[in-house]
Design an enzyme around this catalytic site. Structure first.
Site, PDB file in Angstrom:
ATOM      1  CG  HIS A 135       0.384   7.245   5.314  1.00 35.34           C
ATOM      2  ND1 HIS A 135       1.400   7.796   5.859  1.00 35.34           N
ATOM      3  CD2 HIS A 135       0.459   5.962   5.069  1.00 35.34           C
ATOM      4  CE1 HIS A 135       2.113   6.590   6.161  1.00 35.34           C
ATOM      5  NE2 HIS A 135       1.641   5.435   5.539  1.00 35.34           N
ATOM      6  CD  GLN A 147       3.309   5.834   2.137  1.00 35.29           C
ATOM      7  OE1 GLN A 147       2.381   5.464   1.961  1.00 35.29           O
ATOM      8  NE2 GLN A 147       4.220   5.280   3.053  1.00 35.29           N
ATOM      9  CG  HIS A 182      -0.882   1.728   7.527  1.00 38.32           C
ATOM     10  ND1 HIS A 182       0.125   1.241   8.513  1.00 38.32           N
ATOM     11  CD2 HIS A 182      -0.066   2.403   6.337  1.00 38.32           C
ATOM     12  CE1 HIS A 182       1.280   1.826   7.899  1.00 38.32           C
ATOM     13  NE2 HIS A 182       1.209   2.635   6.692  1.00 38.32           N
ATOM     14  CD  GLU A 183      -1.164   2.869   2.616  1.00 37.93           C
ATOM     15  OE1 GLU A 183      -0.787   3.755   2.533  1.00 37.93           O
ATOM     16  OE2 GLU A 183      -0.405   1.669   3.069  1.00 37.93           O
ATOM     17  CB  CYS A 221       5.030   2.411   7.167  1.00 35.57           C
ATOM     18  SG  CYS A 221       4.599   3.994   6.335  1.00 35.57           S
ATOM     19  N   GLY A 238       0.912  -1.260   0.182  1.00 40.68           N
ATOM     20  CA  GLY A 238      -0.160  -0.036   0.047  1.00 40.68           C
ATOM     21  C   GLY A 238       0.968   1.060   0.092  1.00 40.68           C
TER      22      GLY A 238
HETATM   23  C1  QAP Z   1       0.916  -0.697   4.984  1.00 41.84           C
HETATM   24  O1  QAP Z   1       3.072  -1.259   4.200  1.00 41.84           O
HETATM   25  C2  QAP Z   1       0.633  -1.877   5.832  1.00 41.84           C
HETATM   26  O2  QAP Z   1       9.660  -1.798   6.531  1.00 41.84           O
HETATM   27  C3  QAP Z   1       1.768  -0.893   3.703  1.00 41.84           C
HETATM   28  O3  QAP Z   1      11.535  -2.612   5.076  1.00 41.84           O
HETATM   29  C4  QAP Z   1       1.824  -2.660   6.354  1.00 41.84           C
HETATM   30  O4  QAP Z   1       3.493  -1.964   1.993  1.00 41.84           O
HETATM   31  C5  QAP Z   1      -0.770  -2.027   6.279  1.00 41.84           C
HETATM   32  C6  QAP Z   1       7.661  -2.452   3.426  1.00 41.84           C
HETATM   33  C7  QAP Z   1       1.292  -3.889   7.152  1.00 41.84           C
HETATM   34  C8  QAP Z   1      -0.996  -3.346   6.941  1.00 41.84           C
HETATM   35  C9  QAP Z   1       0.106  -4.163   7.259  1.00 41.84           C
HETATM   36  C10 QAP Z   1       8.092  -2.138   4.915  1.00 41.84           C
HETATM   37  C11 QAP Z   1       8.648  -2.743   2.697  1.00 41.84           C
HETATM   38  C12 QAP Z   1       6.497  -2.405   2.829  1.00 41.84           C
HETATM   39  C13 QAP Z   1       9.485  -2.035   5.232  1.00 41.84           C
HETATM   40  C14 QAP Z   1       4.047  -1.618   3.152  1.00 41.84           C
HETATM   41  C15 QAP Z   1      10.416  -2.536   4.333  1.00 41.84           C
HETATM   42  C16 QAP Z   1      10.156  -2.685   3.065  1.00 41.84           C
HETATM   43  C17 QAP Z   1       5.218  -1.873   3.883  1.00 41.84           C
HETATM   44 CO    CO Z   2       2.525   3.617   5.470  1.00 34.80          CO
END
Ligand code: QAP
Ligand code: CO
Length: 171
Positions: free
Chosen positions: A137, A51, A133-134, A91, A46
């Site tokens: 933001h 961002q 979550h999004e 994130c 997401g």
């Molecule tokens: C938000 O997050 C989310 O730390 C989207 O090193 C996450 O795409 C919503 C990412 C979990 C619900 C549950 C994070 C990539 C990606 C990191 C993401 C990283 C590399 C996060």
């Molecule tokens: Co995020």
């Protein structure tokens, strides 16, 4: 198509409140395509326009395994919610950090797609967490703000230190 730079916590621009999208023009379609490319490249599930320093109410997501089910949410509103669930969130603006956050379990969202067409979506589980979550933001809120001040400050210091190391290595 282009990869966009992702703002890194604690960048103050992450606290900007996004404005509603009013015009569904070619520039918007380009931003959607670039955000999708940026999210898939990361890789992430997401990404909110906030961002990538674009302060409009636009989110791209893809929770599919094949990464071929892009979901675009424009001007999203949660019109119903119930229950609660804890999930370990991450994130793209806070890489390497994963912490438990409690949010609503079931949500109903009303949003528009990239052409401006309105639709409704019932979500639970990870999809529900990701949308919330999004949407945070877009309100200028990063998930670490749900953590204790102690944890948040530790994360902030770690991110600042990490950013300095990247800066130093580029000389
Ligand atoms: C938000 O997050 C989310 O730390 C989207 O090193 C996450 O795409 C919503 C990412 C979990 C619900 C549950 C994070 C990539 C990606 C990191 C993401 C990283 C590399 C996060
Ligand atoms: Co995020």
């Amino acid at each position: 198509m282009a990869l966009l730079p992702i703002l890194q916590y604690p960048d103050p621009r992450l606290h900007t409140v996004a404005k509603p999208v009013k015009v569904f023009d070619q520039a918007l379609q380009q931003l959607v395509a670039d955000m999708a490319e940026t999210m898939y490249d990361a890789p992430g599930i997401g990404l909110a326009a906030t961002q990538v320093d674009q302060h409009i109410q636009l989110i791209v997501m893809d929770l599919s395994k094949e990464k071929n089910e892009l979901l675009v949410l424009i001007n999203p509103k949660i019109i119903a919610q119930s229950g609660s669930q804890e999930y370990e969130e991450g994130c793209l603006s806070v890489p390497g950090i994963y912490e438990n956050v409690t949010r609503a379990e079931f949500i109903t969202v009303e949003a528009q797609d990239a052409t401006g067409k309105s639709f409704r979506l019932d979500a639970d589980g990870l999809l529900s967490v990701c949308i919330q979550h999004e949407m945070d933001h877009l309100k200028g809120k990063v998930f670490v703000e749900y953590l204790s001040p102690l944890k948040r400050n530790r994360i902030r210091s770690k991110m600042v230190k990490h950013a300095r190391e990247i800066e130093r290595n580029s000389y």
